[in-house]
Design a protein around this motif. Structure first.
Motif, PDB file in Angstrom:
ATOM      1  N   SER A  86       0.721  -1.241  -0.094  1.00  0.00           N
ATOM      2  CA  SER A  86      -0.055   0.041   0.067  1.00  0.00           C
ATOM      3  C   SER A  86       0.954   1.276  -0.008  1.00  0.00           C
ATOM      4  N   ALA A  88       0.050   5.145   0.904  1.00  0.00           N
ATOM      5  CA  ALA A  88      -1.195   5.779   1.524  1.00  0.00           C
ATOM      6  C   ALA A  88      -0.925   7.376   2.300  1.00  0.00           C
ATOM      7  N   ASP A  90      -1.764   8.881   5.793  1.00  0.00           N
ATOM      8  CA  ASP A  90      -2.203   8.523   7.341  1.00  0.00           C
ATOM      9  C   ASP A  90      -2.494   9.523   8.029  1.00  0.00           C
ATOM     10  N   GLY A 142       1.924   3.924   4.252  1.00  0.00           N
ATOM     11  CA  GLY A 142       1.415   2.738   3.481  1.00  0.00           C
ATOM     12  C   GLY A 142       2.769   1.675   3.678  1.00  0.00           C
ATOM     13  N   TYR A 202       6.903   2.596   3.471  1.00  0.00           N
ATOM     14  CA  TYR A 202       7.972   2.492   4.475  1.00  0.00           C
ATOM     15  C   TYR A 202       9.006   1.478   4.071  1.00  0.00           C
ATOM     16  N   PHE A 223      -5.508   5.653  -1.029  1.00  0.00           N
ATOM     17  CA  PHE A 223      -5.882   5.122   0.226  1.00  0.00           C
ATOM     18  C   PHE A 223      -5.581   5.840   1.367  1.00  0.00           C
ATOM     19  N   TRP A 227      -5.682   5.896   5.849  1.00  0.00           N
ATOM     20  CA  TRP A 227      -5.726   5.083   7.135  1.00  0.00           C
ATOM     21  C   TRP A 227      -5.549   6.259   8.124  1.00  0.00           C
ATOM     22  N   ARG A 285      -2.627   0.677  19.407  1.00  0.00           N
ATOM     23  CA  ARG A 285      -3.152   1.480  18.492  1.00  0.00           C
ATOM     24  C   ARG A 285      -4.718   1.033  18.033  1.00  0.00           C
ATOM     25  N   ASN A 319       2.028  -6.231   2.877  1.00  0.00           N
ATOM     26  CA  ASN A 319       0.669  -6.450   3.332  1.00  0.00           C
ATOM     27  C   ASN A 319      -0.718  -6.163   2.591  1.00  0.00           C
ATOM     28  N   MET A 353      -1.413  -9.539   7.832  1.00  0.00           N
ATOM     29  CA  MET A 353      -2.050  -8.833   8.794  1.00  0.00           C
ATOM     30  C   MET A 353      -3.280  -9.833   9.394  1.00  0.00           C
ATOM     31  N   PRO A 407       5.232   5.139  16.086  1.00  0.00           N
ATOM     32  CA  PRO A 407       5.615   3.852  15.671  1.00  0.00           C
ATOM     33  C   PRO A 407       5.133   3.432  14.339  1.00  0.00           C
ATOM     34  N   THR A 408       4.320   3.973  13.678  1.00  0.00           N
ATOM     35  CA  THR A 408       3.661   3.737  12.547  1.00  0.00           C
ATOM     36  C   THR A 408       4.771   3.243  11.529  1.00  0.00           C
ATOM     37  N   GLY A 409       4.597   2.084  10.767  1.00  0.00           N
ATOM     38  CA  GLY A 409       5.281   1.748   9.729  1.00  0.00           C
ATOM     39  C   GLY A 409       6.725   1.043  10.170  1.00  0.00           C
ATOM     40  N   GLY A 443       7.058  -2.074  11.018  1.00  0.00           N
ATOM     41  CA  GLY A 443       7.170  -3.478  10.871  1.00  0.00           C
ATOM     42  C   GLY A 443       7.400  -3.781   9.405  1.00  0.00           C
ATOM     43  N   ASP A 444       6.954  -2.694   8.670  1.00  0.00           N
ATOM     44  CA  ASP A 444       7.183  -2.544   7.038  1.00  0.00           C
ATOM     45  C   ASP A 444       8.709  -2.397   6.813  1.00  0.00           C
TER      46      ASP A 444
HETATM   47  P1  AMP Z   1       2.698  -0.810  10.390  1.00  0.00           P
HETATM   48  O1  AMP Z   1       2.887   0.202  11.427  1.00  0.00           O
HETATM   49  O2  AMP Z   1       3.917  -1.387   9.853  1.00  0.00           O
HETATM   50  O3  AMP Z   1       1.719  -1.768  10.873  1.00  0.00           O
HETATM   51  O4  AMP Z   1       2.272  -0.087   8.926  1.00  0.00           O
HETATM   52  C1  AMP Z   1       1.380   0.917   9.001  1.00  0.00           C
HETATM   53  C2  AMP Z   1       0.971   1.221   7.534  1.00  0.00           C
HETATM   54  O5  AMP Z   1      -0.078   0.197   7.155  1.00  0.00           O
HETATM   55  C3  AMP Z   1       0.150   2.461   7.512  1.00  0.00           C
HETATM   56  O6  AMP Z   1       1.117   3.365   6.889  1.00  0.00           O
HETATM   57  C4  AMP Z   1      -0.836   2.182   6.705  1.00  0.00           C
HETATM   58  O7  AMP Z   1      -1.172   3.359   5.851  1.00  0.00           O
HETATM   59  C5  AMP Z   1      -0.744   0.896   6.209  1.00  0.00           C
HETATM   60  N1  AMP Z   1      -2.041   0.101   6.386  1.00  0.00           N
HETATM   61  C6  AMP Z   1      -3.114   0.478   7.359  1.00  0.00           C
HETATM   62  N2  AMP Z   1      -4.084  -0.718   6.913  1.00  0.00           N
HETATM   63  C7  AMP Z   1      -3.957  -1.197   5.830  1.00  0.00           C
HETATM   64  C8  AMP Z   1      -4.617  -2.175   5.231  1.00  0.00           C
HETATM   65  N3  AMP Z   1      -5.860  -2.392   5.431  1.00  0.00           N
HETATM   66  N4  AMP Z   1      -3.861  -2.513   3.793  1.00  0.00           N
HETATM   67  C9  AMP Z   1      -2.938  -1.876   3.626  1.00  0.00           C
HETATM   68  N5  AMP Z   1      -2.080  -1.085   4.290  1.00  0.00           N
HETATM   69  C10 AMP Z   1      -2.597  -0.631   5.513  1.00  0.00           C
END
Ligand code: AMP
Length: 303
Positions: free
Chosen positions: A12, A14, A16, A31, A35, A82, A84, A95, A126, A150, A233-235, A237-238
């Protein structure tokens, strides 16, 4: 030191909206593919496949291109990107999702450009496992495939995820997802069950508690870097997965020892990611800072 072996990343892209510690960061770049691509680009060239809407700003495409991300696979569709929205708990350990506007992502069918089909290293970010399998159908047999997932897909695409497991080299997921997908409460048993489903290697991420790498009977455990301050903390994992595969592509070495190093690089880049809002700090980290933090991990874990 950059390799010429590109890493193909699908996922993705995105905007956010993030609620963190009483502040709201509206429509910042996010997204999974964003990341992961910026993280992998610290090690070598990246080919991104994703979709955005007409509202996606030039500044964001420029940021990715400037990092060495090839955007020939970034489709621009009619509609909005997209979006989120999430709110973090005060201690940032959890979260909740407030809103998911799929927008152009709802009809996303990854199309792999001809020039990307020979990519030797592939990260299936994901997305729906049906689409992850579809990506594998469109490319030549890569040397190494990493898949992320996920809880949503474990719930509604369980059979497809199990089918995907047979076709990937490395499955990366968090502890909760590992338990859910395997049906095992104990993480070691969960990892064994997942290995039996197909991938040679399984990595279980435990957020601020680090990561576990399972390969055959070998287990490697790495803590997360204890950080003085976390901004967002967003992203993480990616970023972890993107840096890990980017490092593997650069070194072109899939030995167990090198996989352990790749886990350290994944954790190094994840530590930068969480220090800034959105992709800010992940983008600004220099090669010198990355190496410094790699050495910091060595000291942290030596005894
Ligand atoms: P993480 O914090 O590593 O889980 O990833 C966060 C990122 O996942 C955010 O930047 C969101 O834009 C993206 N995200 C959230 N929900 C979804 C989804 N359903 N499908 C794809 N990406 C998503």
């Amino acid at each position: 030191m950059h390799s010429t072996r590109p890493t193909l990343i699908v996922g993705s892209v995105a905007f956010d909206t993030l609620h963190i510690g009483g502040k709201c960061h509206e429509k910042v770049l996010g997204g999974s593919a964003t990341y992961a691509s910026i993280a992998a680009a610290h090690f070598g060239p990246v080919q991104l496949v994703g979709v955005v809407g007409r509202d996606f700003p030039d500044s964001a495409t420029r940021l990715l291109r400037d990092r060495g991300v090839d955007l020939a696979g970034l489709e621009i569709a009619d509609g909005d990107t997209f979006h989120w929205e999430g709110r973090y708990s005060e201690d940032l350990s959890s979260r909740e999702t407030l809103r998911t506007d799929l927008n152009v992502f709802a009809n996303f069918k990854p199309k792999i450009p001809g020039a990307f089909r020979a990519a030797p290293f592939v990260m299936l970010g994901n997305i729906d496992p049906t689409l992850q399998i579809d990506v594998l159908e469109q490319i030549d047999r890569p040397r190494f495939v990493l898949a992320d997932t996920m809880n949503l897909w474990i719930d509604i695409r369980h059979a497809e995820l199990i089918a995907l497991c047979k076709r990937v080299d490395l499955l990366v997921l968090n502890d909760e997802e590992a338990r859910q997908l395997s049906g095992q409460g104990n993480l070691v048993r969960a990892a064994r069950a997942l290995l039996a489903a197909g991938p040679k290697t399984v990595i279980i991420k435990k957020g601020e508690h680090g990561a576990l790498l399972f390969q055959g009977d070998d287990v490697f455990s790495l803590p997360a870097l204890p950080l003085g301050g976390v901004a967002d903390p967003t992203g993480a994992g990616d970023t972890f997965a993107g840096a890990l595969i980017g490092y593997l592509a650069r070194s072109n070495d899939l030995s167990t020892t090198n996989l352990r190093k790749a886990v350290v690089y994944g954790s190094v880049l994840a530590s930068f990611c969480v220090e800034g809002v959105s992709t800010e700090r992940l983008t600004s980290a220099t090669p010198h800072e990355v190496n410094d933090r790699f050495e910091h991990f060595r000291r942290l874990t030596a005894f």
